[in-house]
Each structure stands twice: as C-alpha cells, then as structure tokens.
Design a protein around this motif. Structure first.
Motif, PDB file in Angstrom:
ATOM      1  N   TYR A 186     -73.425 -37.840  44.521  1.00 38.99           N
ATOM      2  CA  TYR A 186     -73.237 -38.028  46.276  1.00 38.99           C
ATOM      3  C   TYR A 186     -73.461 -38.938  46.345  1.00 38.99           C
ATOM      4  O   TYR A 186     -73.022 -40.076  45.588  1.00 38.99           O
ATOM      5  N   ILE A 187     -72.263 -39.283  46.963  1.00 34.71           N
ATOM      6  CA  ILE A 187     -71.743 -40.186  48.030  1.00 34.71           C
ATOM      7  C   ILE A 187     -72.446 -39.842  49.227  1.00 34.71           C
ATOM      8  O   ILE A 187     -72.269 -38.432  49.672  1.00 34.71           O
ATOM      9  N   LEU A 188     -72.204 -40.785  50.320  1.00 34.27           N
ATOM     10  CA  LEU A 188     -72.565 -40.383  51.941  1.00 34.27           C
ATOM     11  C   LEU A 188     -71.540 -40.252  52.492  1.00 34.27           C
ATOM     12  O   LEU A 188     -70.719 -40.662  52.280  1.00 34.27           O
ATOM     13  N   PRO A 189     -71.235 -39.684  53.169  1.00 31.15           N
ATOM     14  CA  PRO A 189     -70.696 -38.255  54.657  1.00 31.15           C
ATOM     15  C   PRO A 189     -70.280 -40.064  55.517  1.00 31.15           C
ATOM     16  O   PRO A 189     -71.294 -41.044  55.467  1.00 31.15           O
ATOM     17  N   PHE A 190     -69.026 -39.866  55.791  1.00 31.63           N
ATOM     18  CA  PHE A 190     -68.944 -41.174  57.103  1.00 31.63           C
ATOM     19  C   PHE A 190     -69.347 -40.669  58.649  1.00 31.63           C
ATOM     20  O   PHE A 190     -69.478 -38.889  58.348  1.00 31.63           O
ATOM     21  N   GLU A 191     -70.336 -41.366  58.623  1.00 31.28           N
ATOM     22  CA  GLU A 191     -71.126 -40.654  60.557  1.00 31.28           C
ATOM     23  C   GLU A 191     -69.887 -41.353  61.400  1.00 31.28           C
ATOM     24  O   GLU A 191     -69.290 -42.552  61.015  1.00 31.28           O
ATOM     25  N   ILE A 192     -70.058 -40.567  62.181  1.00 33.66           N
ATOM     26  CA  ILE A 192     -68.476 -41.084  63.083  1.00 33.66           C
ATOM     27  C   ILE A 192     -69.408 -41.720  64.360  1.00 33.66           C
ATOM     28  O   ILE A 192     -70.732 -41.494  64.538  1.00 33.66           O
ATOM     29  N   LYS A 193     -69.124 -42.627  65.466  1.00 34.35           N
ATOM     30  CA  LYS A 193     -69.206 -43.496  65.835  1.00 34.35           C
ATOM     31  C   LYS A 193     -68.455 -43.310  66.880  1.00 34.35           C
ATOM     32  O   LYS A 193     -67.126 -43.790  67.157  1.00 34.35           O
ATOM     33  N   GLY A 194     -68.559 -42.865  67.684  1.00 36.01           N
ATOM     34  CA  GLY A 194     -67.730 -42.394  69.563  1.00 36.01           C
ATOM     35  C   GLY A 194     -66.978 -41.459  68.855  1.00 36.01           C
ATOM     36  O   GLY A 194     -67.896 -39.636  68.402  1.00 36.01           O
ATOM     37  N   GLN A 204     -71.403 -33.571  50.007  1.00 36.29           N
ATOM     38  CA  GLN A 204     -71.968 -32.499  50.143  1.00 36.29           C
ATOM     39  C   GLN A 204     -72.508 -32.055  49.006  1.00 36.29           C
ATOM     40  O   GLN A 204     -73.210 -30.831  48.350  1.00 36.29           O
ATOM     41  N   ALA A 205     -72.313 -32.779  47.799  1.00 36.69           N
ATOM     42  CA  ALA A 205     -73.346 -32.853  46.354  1.00 36.69           C
ATOM     43  C   ALA A 205     -74.883 -32.954  46.737  1.00 36.69           C
ATOM     44  O   ALA A 205     -75.031 -33.918  47.949  1.00 36.69           O
ATOM     45  N   GLY A 206     -76.006 -32.542  46.361  1.00 36.22           N
ATOM     46  CA  GLY A 206     -77.032 -32.409  46.600  1.00 36.22           C
ATOM     47  C   GLY A 206     -77.638 -34.170  46.324  1.00 36.22           C
ATOM     48  O   GLY A 206     -77.689 -35.019  45.501  1.00 36.22           O
ATOM     49  N   ILE A 207     -78.329 -34.559  47.522  1.00 33.70           N
ATOM     50  CA  ILE A 207     -78.510 -36.297  47.198  1.00 33.70           C
ATOM     51  C   ILE A 207     -79.381 -36.744  45.806  1.00 33.70           C
ATOM     52  O   ILE A 207     -79.011 -37.952  45.976  1.00 33.70           O
ATOM     53  N   HIS A 208     -79.904 -35.581  45.296  1.00 35.43           N
ATOM     54  CA  HIS A 208     -80.404 -36.213  44.166  1.00 35.43           C
ATOM     55  C   HIS A 208     -79.600 -36.428  43.377  1.00 35.43           C
ATOM     56  O   HIS A 208     -80.131 -36.844  41.540  1.00 35.43           O
TER      57      HIS A 208
END
Length: 148
Positions: A51-59, A42-46
């Motif tokens: 910043y680190i990518l969140p985990f994108e849930i699959k399913g 949730q840090a700023g993307i810049h």
C-alpha cells in the motif's frame, strides 16, 4: 561470462509483459502480486508491503493530471507508452540491467484522487525502488501545488 550475461538478458526480455489497462476503465489498477516488488494506492490499507497513499488532488483535476504527465516525462529512463484522459501507463527502465517496471495511473476526478501503481515485471525484490519512484513523483507534484 559474456554468454551468461547475454543468455540472462534474452531470458529477461522474453519474460517481460505489459499489464493490461482494461481494468483502468473501471478506475481499477492491476493487482500487486504477493512479491514485494510492487506498490499500489489501491492495495489494502493494511497491506503495508504494497500500500501507498494515492495522490490527493488540490484544485483542478485536469491541471493535476497535466502536471503529473510532465513530471513523468522529466524522469530519467521513463516513457509514457499509453494514455487516455483518465489513465496512463509508463515504463521505467533500470540503468544497468535494463529491467522494465510498469507505472499505471488512474484519475478519479470525482474523489479528487490519482491512484498509482508501480511494479517490477521480473524478480522478487526491488529494494524499494518502486515505492521511492512514487514518492519522488509525489514530491514533485507537491512542489507544483497540484496535490496535498
């Protein structure tokens, strides 16, 4: 020399404090301080330092959450200290000096994301340990097929 080590250990123990989970109710993680010993989805993307990518849930989000919990429990010197159905706090203790890092996790099922933060309680630099910890969790969850 022994006295210095004991004194240092006592001081570091007194400085440890656990961030509150009150902000997790709003699906918000605690903010990272300006020091480079914290990463957060949730840090700023810049903010490349934090910043680190969140985990994108699959399913199914509940399956992803359960898998995350199991993966965390399997990590060496990491324990879950608090959890609800959408939040989790864990502590990771370093092997030699017994420093404690905090791992905060919030599931946003509507956005199909798991937001995560890992931060050192003391010191300035962590030599990339917190980022590596999150990426290790990501790799394990990908192997289980619950995140992209």
């Amino acid at each position: 020399m022994k006295f210095k080590i004991i004194f240092f250990s006592v001081i570091m123990t007194m400085m440890n404090s656990t961030p509150t989970l009150a902000s997790a109710i709003d699906k918000k993680l605690p903010l990272c301080a300006s020091s480079p010993n914290c990463v957060s989805s949730q840090a700023g993307i810049h903010d490349k330092q934090h910043y680190i990518l969140p985990f994108e849930i699959k399913g199914n989000p509940l399956q992803a959450w359960a898998a995350l919990r199991k993966v965390i429990i399997k990590q060496p010197r990491m324990v879950i200290t608090h959890e609800t159905h959408t939040t989790l706090h864990a502590e990771a203790t370093s092997l030699v000096f017994r420093f404690v890092d905090d791992i905060n996790v919030v599931m946003d099922a509507d956005a199909e994301l798991i937001h995560i933060r890992s931060a050192s309680r003391v010191g300035h630099s962590d030599f990339g340990v917190n980022r590596k910890r999150i990426e290790t969790l990501r790799t394990e969850l990908r192997k289980l097929g619950v995140i992209d």
